[in-house]
Design a protein around this motif. Structure first.
Motif, PDB file in Angstrom:
ATOM      1  N   UNK A 145      -4.394   3.051 -13.108  1.00 46.55           N
ATOM      2  CA  UNK A 145      -3.458   2.396 -12.211  1.00 46.55           C
ATOM      3  C   UNK A 145      -2.092   3.095 -12.184  1.00 46.55           C
ATOM      4  N   UNK A 146      -1.412   2.944 -11.074  1.00 47.76           N
ATOM      5  CA  UNK A 146      -0.066   3.497 -10.923  1.00 47.76           C
ATOM      6  C   UNK A 146       1.000   2.454 -11.194  1.00 47.76           C
ATOM      7  N   UNK A 147       0.614   1.187 -11.110  1.00 50.31           N
ATOM      8  CA  UNK A 147       1.535   0.072 -11.336  1.00 50.31           C
ATOM      9  C   UNK A 147       0.775  -1.052 -12.028  1.00 50.31           C
ATOM     10  N   UNK A 148       0.512  -0.903 -13.330  1.00 48.60           N
ATOM     11  CA  UNK A 148      -0.259  -1.941 -14.033  1.00 48.60           C
ATOM     12  C   UNK A 148       0.496  -3.273 -14.018  1.00 48.60           C
TER      13      UNK A 148
ATOM     14  N   UNK B 238       0.837  -1.208   0.000  1.00 47.60           N
ATOM     15  CA  UNK B 238       0.000   0.000   0.000  1.00 47.60           C
ATOM     16  C   UNK B 238       0.867   1.252   0.000  1.00 47.60           C
ATOM     17  N   UNK B 239       1.857   1.300   0.859  1.00 44.81           N
ATOM     18  CA  UNK B 239       2.713   2.497   0.955  1.00 44.81           C
ATOM     19  C   UNK B 239       3.481   2.731  -0.343  1.00 44.81           C
ATOM     20  N   UNK B 240       3.922   1.658  -0.980  1.00 47.79           N
ATOM     21  CA  UNK B 240       4.649   1.799  -2.238  1.00 47.79           C
ATOM     22  C   UNK B 240       3.732   2.353  -3.334  1.00 47.79           C
ATOM     23  N   UNK B 241       2.525   1.840  -3.451  1.00 45.50           N
ATOM     24  CA  UNK B 241       1.629   2.333  -4.499  1.00 45.50           C
ATOM     25  C   UNK B 241       1.153   3.757  -4.203  1.00 45.50           C
ATOM     26  N   UNK B 242       0.989   4.109  -2.934  1.00 44.82           N
ATOM     27  CA  UNK B 242       0.681   5.509  -2.595  1.00 44.82           C
ATOM     28  C   UNK B 242       1.858   6.416  -2.949  1.00 44.82           C
ATOM     29  N   UNK B 243       3.055   5.927  -2.717  1.00 45.93           N
ATOM     30  CA  UNK B 243       4.267   6.667  -3.091  1.00 45.93           C
ATOM     31  C   UNK B 243       4.287   6.919  -4.603  1.00 45.93           C
TER      32      UNK B 243
ATOM     33  N   UNK C   3      -5.209  -1.720  -3.669  1.00 46.06           N
ATOM     34  CA  UNK C   3      -4.232  -2.452  -4.476  1.00 46.06           C
ATOM     35  C   UNK C   3      -4.838  -2.884  -5.811  1.00 46.06           C
ATOM     36  N   UNK C   4      -6.105  -3.264  -5.816  1.00 43.61           N
ATOM     37  CA  UNK C   4      -6.776  -3.604  -7.069  1.00 43.61           C
ATOM     38  C   UNK C   4      -6.856  -2.377  -7.976  1.00 43.61           C
ATOM     39  N   UNK C   5      -7.179  -1.243  -7.410  1.00 35.93           N
ATOM     40  CA  UNK C   5      -7.253   0.010  -8.162  1.00 35.93           C
ATOM     41  C   UNK C   5      -5.875   0.430  -8.660  1.00 35.93           C
ATOM     42  N   UNK C   6      -4.891   0.349  -7.791  1.00 35.29           N
ATOM     43  CA  UNK C   6      -3.535   0.792  -8.120  1.00 35.29           C
ATOM     44  C   UNK C   6      -2.871  -0.068  -9.190  1.00 35.29           C
ATOM     45  N   UNK C   7      -3.315  -1.315  -9.330  1.00 38.95           N
ATOM     46  CA  UNK C   7      -2.697  -2.221 -10.305  1.00 38.95           C
ATOM     47  C   UNK C   7      -3.560  -2.452 -11.535  1.00 38.95           C
ATOM     48  N   UNK C   8      -4.718  -1.848 -11.590  1.00 38.26           N
ATOM     49  CA  UNK C   8      -5.567  -1.957 -12.772  1.00 38.26           C
ATOM     50  C   UNK C   8      -6.567  -3.096 -12.751  1.00 38.26           C
ATOM     51  N   UNK C   9      -6.654  -3.836 -11.647  1.00 37.16           N
ATOM     52  CA  UNK C   9      -7.629  -4.918 -11.553  1.00 37.16           C
ATOM     53  C   UNK C   9      -9.038  -4.378 -11.300  1.00 37.16           C
ATOM     54  N   UNK C  10      -9.138  -3.136 -10.865  1.00 41.50           N
ATOM     55  CA  UNK C  10     -10.410  -2.468 -10.580  1.00 41.50           C
ATOM     56  C   UNK C  10     -10.363  -1.086 -11.203  1.00 41.50           C
ATOM     57  N   UNK C  11     -11.433  -0.690 -11.861  1.00 45.10           N
ATOM     58  CA  UNK C  11     -11.484   0.667 -12.415  1.00 45.10           C
ATOM     59  C   UNK C  11     -12.040   1.618 -11.359  1.00 45.10           C
ATOM     60  N   UNK C  12     -11.715   2.883 -11.531  1.00 46.46           N
ATOM     61  CA  UNK C  12     -12.210   3.913 -10.623  1.00 46.46           C
ATOM     62  C   UNK C  12     -13.734   3.899 -10.614  1.00 46.46           C
ATOM     63  N   UNK C  13     -14.342   3.881 -11.789  1.00 49.82           N
ATOM     64  CA  UNK C  13     -15.809   3.926 -11.893  1.00 49.82           C
ATOM     65  C   UNK C  13     -16.456   2.740 -11.189  1.00 49.82           C
ATOM     66  N   UNK C  14     -15.911   1.548 -11.364  1.00 48.43           N
ATOM     67  CA  UNK C  14     -16.479   0.358 -10.714  1.00 48.43           C
ATOM     68  C   UNK C  14     -16.318   0.426  -9.199  1.00 48.43           C
ATOM     69  N   UNK C  15     -15.177   0.886  -8.735  1.00 51.88           N
ATOM     70  CA  UNK C  15     -14.946   0.997  -7.294  1.00 51.88           C
ATOM     71  C   UNK C  15     -15.893   1.967  -6.627  1.00 51.88           C
TER      72      UNK C  15
END
Length: 121
Positions: free
Chosen positions: A117-120, A34-39, A85-97
């Protein structure tokens, strides 16, 4: 004092482990992921307009615009670690979340469309 930057290799390993192990991942692994993807989000969308919170592991400010300095920020996104983490990696879209209620967003600028995503993977 600024936090130490999480190394890209260590951060990516933590994200992959957290995703692979899900709820079974250790608290330390989930926290580092989590901290890495927020970074990454803060680096890719520099600014202080929006606060992104993933309790209990971390929070960051990002996005260019009016700076927030005191009290409760007017623009906040909050979610749990698995959703983030799902959002940050592209497994979840912003709209769906947002549509499912897994992501709570308040404020005019509380929108990560185009920033995740920040890290696809």
């Amino acid at each position: 004092m600024a936090r130490a930057r999480i190394d890209d290799e260590a951060g990516t390993v933590a994200v992959r482990a957290a995703l692979a192990e899900g709820a079974q991942a250790s608290r330390d692994i989930r926290a580092q992921a989590v901290r890495y993807t927020l970074q990454l989000l803060a680096e890719q969308a520099e600014g202080n307009t929006l606060e992104v919170r993933v309790p209990p592991f971390g929070a960051t400010q990002c996005m260019a615009g009016p700076r927030h300095t005191r009290g409760t920020p007017p623009n906040v996104v909050e979610t749990d670690a698995a959703t983030w983490l799902a959002l940050a990696t592209g497994a979840l879209t912003w709209a769906d979340g947002v549509a499912t209620g897994a992501i709570h967003a308040s404020g005019q600028r509380a929108d990560l469309t185009g920033l995740v995503p920040v890290l696809p993977l």
